[in-house]
Design an enzyme around this catalytic site. Structure first.
Site, mmCIF file in Angstrom:
data_model
loop_
_atom_site.group_PDB
_atom_site.id
_atom_site.type_symbol
_atom_site.label_atom_id
_atom_site.label_comp_id
_atom_site.label_asym_id
_atom_site.label_seq_id
_atom_site.Cartn_x
_atom_site.Cartn_y
_atom_site.Cartn_z
ATOM 1 N N GLY A 21 0.852 -1.185 0.000
ATOM 2 C CA GLY A 21 0.000 0.000 0.000
ATOM 3 C C GLY A 21 0.888 1.236 0.000
ATOM 4 N N GLY A 23 1.024 5.171 1.655
ATOM 5 C CA GLY A 23 0.411 6.164 2.535
ATOM 6 C C GLY A 23 0.866 7.537 2.064
ATOM 7 N N LYS A 24 0.573 8.539 2.843
ATOM 8 C CA LYS A 24 0.898 9.928 2.506
ATOM 9 C C LYS A 24 2.419 10.104 2.479
ATOM 10 C CE LYS A 24 -0.415 14.415 4.188
ATOM 11 N NZ LYS A 24 -0.226 14.825 5.556
ATOM 12 N N PHE A 25 3.109 9.362 3.319
ATOM 13 C CA PHE A 25 4.544 9.634 3.517
ATOM 14 C C PHE A 25 5.443 8.561 2.936
ATOM 15 C CE2 PHE A 25 4.622 13.255 6.446
ATOM 16 C CZ PHE A 25 3.284 13.336 6.756
ATOM 17 N N GLY A 26 4.877 7.606 2.224
ATOM 18 C CA GLY A 26 5.778 6.576 1.696
ATOM 19 C C GLY A 26 5.030 5.279 1.465
ATOM 20 N N ARG A 27 5.758 4.285 1.035
ATOM 21 C CA ARG A 27 5.117 3.015 0.676
ATOM 22 C C ARG A 27 5.404 1.942 1.715
ATOM 23 N NH1 ARG A 27 3.817 2.409 -4.670
ATOM 24 N NH2 ARG A 27 4.188 4.216 -6.019
ATOM 25 N N ASP A 138 -6.420 8.572 16.684
ATOM 26 C CA ASP A 138 -6.678 8.556 15.244
ATOM 27 C C ASP A 138 -7.345 7.252 14.818
ATOM 28 O OD1 ASP A 138 -4.699 9.224 12.216
ATOM 29 O OD2 ASP A 138 -6.757 9.706 12.777
#
Ligand SMILES: Cn1ncc2ncnc(NCCc3cnc(NC(=O)Nc4cccc(C(F)(F)F)c4)s3)c21
Length: 274
Positions: A21, A23-27, A138
């Site tokens: 997957g 995410g916003k900051f990396g894989r 979160d």
């Protein structure tokens, strides 16, 4: 106490498998240790440049510090981390059945039986976290994963803090899970996770979060502050009862997690083995 000395890890220690997957900051990649015993894990790769730009290095440090000391069947393990000059790597437990929100998107919503079992597992994990004075802050479907036997795993402690917290949660991503006290920037306790558990229960059964307002953030804010809750008639009376007991404006009026686990809607679906 001196923790077990964790060995130094490097990227060269792993065979890199399929991407799991991004995410916003990396894989995230599925990886396997090259040497025996061959451990399978999920490796989250974060770019230092992005972390510095977004000024989240403190949060990453806190996440690593918090999550490395957590051991619970419904909390995704963070085994360790390492870095090279450009990237930080989080060595995570591999969740065999992937991201829960993908199932929620695929099916639209879950049966009350499946929802009840997930909420029971969530309550179990949150009781463990709160006993360690960790607030997740979160809780949402995007941060939940499923183990190989379909069991729920809470991941991504990027926003978790030691209670009590009053850091402004910069409002990136969805507001749908924020309780009134955070929307209003007031001090908050672990009871923010009780509220989020109520939002999650509603979303599992209905397929959308209760205060969602597609006309924008401010509309969602207002609905949260007013606890503008409309529960569809398809929701059973027991599920409705639990949702209302969690989505209380006053944090002290929210049903405690120990009571959640004894609630009729949870007990009725608990697998007979327990
Ligand atoms: C998709 N997938 N499929 C199977 C599977 N098995 C395990 N893991 C998966 N995916 C990774 C899940 C994560 C767990 N912990 C994370 N932690 C994080 O991403 N932390 C983080 C990053 C950037 C910025 C910040 C901060 F500081 F801004 F908040 C915090 S991500 C899997």
């Amino acid at each position: 106490a001196v923790g077990r000395p964790t060995r130094e890890w490097h990227l060269t220690d792993f065979d890199i498998g399929r991407p799991l997957g991004k995410g916003k900051f990396g894989r995230v990649y599925m990886v396997r240790t090259k040497t025996e015993p061959h451990y399978i894990l999920a490796l989250k790769c974060l770019y230092k440049s992005e972390i510095v730009q977004s000024r989240v290095e403190k949060q990453i440090r806190r996440e690593i510090e918090i999550q490395q000391n957590l051991r619970h069947p419904h909390v995704l393990r963070l085994y360790g981390y390492f870095h090279d000059e450009k990237r930080i790597f989080l060595m995570l437990e591999f969740a065999g059945k992937g991201e829960l929100y993908k199932q929620l998107t695929k099916y639209g919503c879950f049966t009350e039986k499946r929802s009840s079992r997930y909420i029971d597992q969530m309550a179990d994990a949150l009781m463990y976290l709160h006993a360690k004075h960790v607030i997740h802050r979160d809780i949402k479907p995007e941060n939940l994963l499923l183990g190989i036997n379909g069991e729920l795993k809470i991941g991504d402690f990027g926003w978790s803090v030691h209670a009590p917290g009053n850091r402004r949660k910069t409002l990136c991503g969805t507001l749908d899970y924020l309780p009134p006290e955070m929307v209003e920037g007031r001090e908050h306790s672990e009871k923010v996770d009780y509220w989020a558990l109520g939002v999650l229960t509603y979303e599992f059964i209905c397929g959308n979060p209760p205060f969602e307002d597609l006309s924008g953030h401010n509309a969602t804010y207002r609905r949260i502050q007013r606890v503008d809750l409309k529960i569809p008639s398809k929701v059973s009376a027991e599920a409705r009862d639990l949702i209302i007991k969690l989505l209380q404006y006053d944090p002290d009026k929210r049903i405690p997690l120990s009571e959640v686990r004894k609630h009729p809607w949870i007990v009725k679906y608990r697998s007979k083995g327990h």
